[in-house]
Design an enzyme around this catalytic site. Structure first.
Site, mmCIF file in Angstrom:
data_model
loop_
_atom_site.group_PDB
_atom_site.id
_atom_site.type_symbol
_atom_site.label_atom_id
_atom_site.label_comp_id
_atom_site.label_asym_id
_atom_site.label_seq_id
_atom_site.Cartn_x
_atom_site.Cartn_y
_atom_site.Cartn_z
ATOM 1 N N SER A 1 0.845 -1.244 0.098
ATOM 2 C CA SER A 1 0.079 -0.078 -0.154
ATOM 3 C C SER A 1 0.825 1.249 -0.055
ATOM 4 O O SER A 1 1.924 1.108 0.494
ATOM 5 C CB SER A 1 -0.844 -0.043 1.334
ATOM 6 O OG SER A 1 -1.588 1.157 1.326
ATOM 7 N N TYR B 1 -2.497 -0.901 10.372
ATOM 8 C CA TYR B 1 -2.433 -1.139 8.923
ATOM 9 C C TYR B 1 -1.336 -0.700 8.236
ATOM 10 O O TYR B 1 -0.420 -1.340 7.763
ATOM 11 C CB TYR B 1 -3.759 -0.461 8.249
ATOM 12 C CG TYR B 1 -3.724 -0.791 6.762
ATOM 13 C CD1 TYR B 1 -4.218 -1.903 6.145
ATOM 14 C CD2 TYR B 1 -3.160 0.214 5.723
ATOM 15 C CE1 TYR B 1 -4.432 -2.302 4.793
ATOM 16 C CE2 TYR B 1 -3.369 -0.324 4.429
ATOM 17 C CZ TYR B 1 -3.977 -1.517 3.983
ATOM 18 O OH TYR B 1 -3.926 -1.644 2.662
ATOM 19 N N LYS C 1 2.095 -2.847 6.621
ATOM 20 C CA LYS C 1 2.424 -2.596 5.176
ATOM 21 C C LYS C 1 3.838 -2.160 5.286
ATOM 22 O O LYS C 1 4.527 -2.558 4.273
ATOM 23 C CB LYS C 1 1.640 -1.430 4.663
ATOM 24 C CG LYS C 1 0.127 -2.082 4.317
ATOM 25 C CD LYS C 1 0.081 -3.305 3.592
ATOM 26 C CE LYS C 1 -1.447 -3.842 3.099
ATOM 27 N NZ LYS C 1 -1.430 -5.071 2.441
#
Length: 254
Positions: free
Chosen positions: A146, A159, A163
């Site tokens: 991402s 999150y 990543k």
């Protein structure tokens, strides 16, 4: 005088494994690889969803098989890959997000997101690489990361952590497996219009913030990821490993 020729992006004769293959980015990646001639094994947790997707692929003349599997079950995943591999191409696309302010993060949410986004991706990559090394074959492993693997984001501490971890894992594996001609890279999308992103895009002020950050002025579509997947999987990317391809409409450039 002989002129150079562009390496082919065809994947005929290649076997690809795609996780999260029944929706969103994973579905797009699977379609892209199948269109390029690969035999694609579609992985998702739900048997019915996998069977439906395989039938649709086959109806379009694409080579596809299904593998209902929860990749967070590390032992079951290792056994499955050993039984049906080796795979020339892996796309690690299964992912999870549970957004909240960092101060409100719950341990169960942290564990769920890291177990899928990092641990499962790590061991699946290891298992596919092990099969390739055992068979003496080269390969291309693609992790769907991402833009949040390179920047921070509101309510996205967990999150972002997963990543960023995926980016570091990719670089280390690329170095280790390069002598075996196994390439490892990431694709780093911005917000893509998928069911996973709808929870954010449905909030008007968040969508306005996103569109302001994306310099090209629009949210991404699954189709924006598909060409990059085929490219990194193919001989056209034969000297590319240990790096990332950011597809973010200019977000991180600013």
């Amino acid at each position: 005088m002989t002129l150079p020729r562009t390496p082919s992006m065809r994947l005929d004769g290649k076997r690809a494994l795609v996780t999260g293959a029944t929706s969103g980015i994973g579905e797009g990646c699977a379609v892209a690889l199948a269109e390029a001639g690969a035999h694609v094994t579609l992985v998702a947790r739900t048997m019915a969803a996998v069977e439906e997707q395989v039938a649709l692929f086959q109806s379009l003349g694409w080579a596809a098989t299904g593998l209902p599997l929860d990749i967070t079950d590390i032992d079951a995943t290792e056994a499955a890959i050993a039984a049906i591999g080796p795979f020339d191409i892996l796309v690690n696309s299964a992912g999870l997000a549970r957004h909240s302010p960092a101060i409100d993060t719950k341990p169960d949410d942290y564990d769920a997101v890291t177990d899928l986004n990092v641990k499962a991706a790590y061991f699946l990559s290891r298992n596919v690489a092990k099969g390739l090394i055992g068979a003496g074959k080269p390969g291309s492993l693609i992790n769907i990361s991402s833009q949040m693997g390179h920047v921070g984001g509101i309510d996205r501490a967990v999150y972002c952590a997963t990543k960023h971890s995926l980016e570091g894992m990719t670089k280390a594996m690329a170095i280790e497996w390069a002598p075996h001609q196994i390439r490892v890279n990431t694709i780093c999308p911005t917000f893509i219009r998928t069911p996973l992103a709808e929870q954010t895009l449905a909030i008007q002020e968040r969508r306005a913030w996103i569109e302001e950050k994306i310099k090209l002025g629009r949210v991404g579509e699954v189709e924006d990821i598909m060409g990059a997947t085929t490219f990194l999987a193919s001989d056209a990317a034969a000297l590319i490993t240990g790096t990332h391809l950011i597809i973010d409409g200019g977000w991180t450039a600013g």
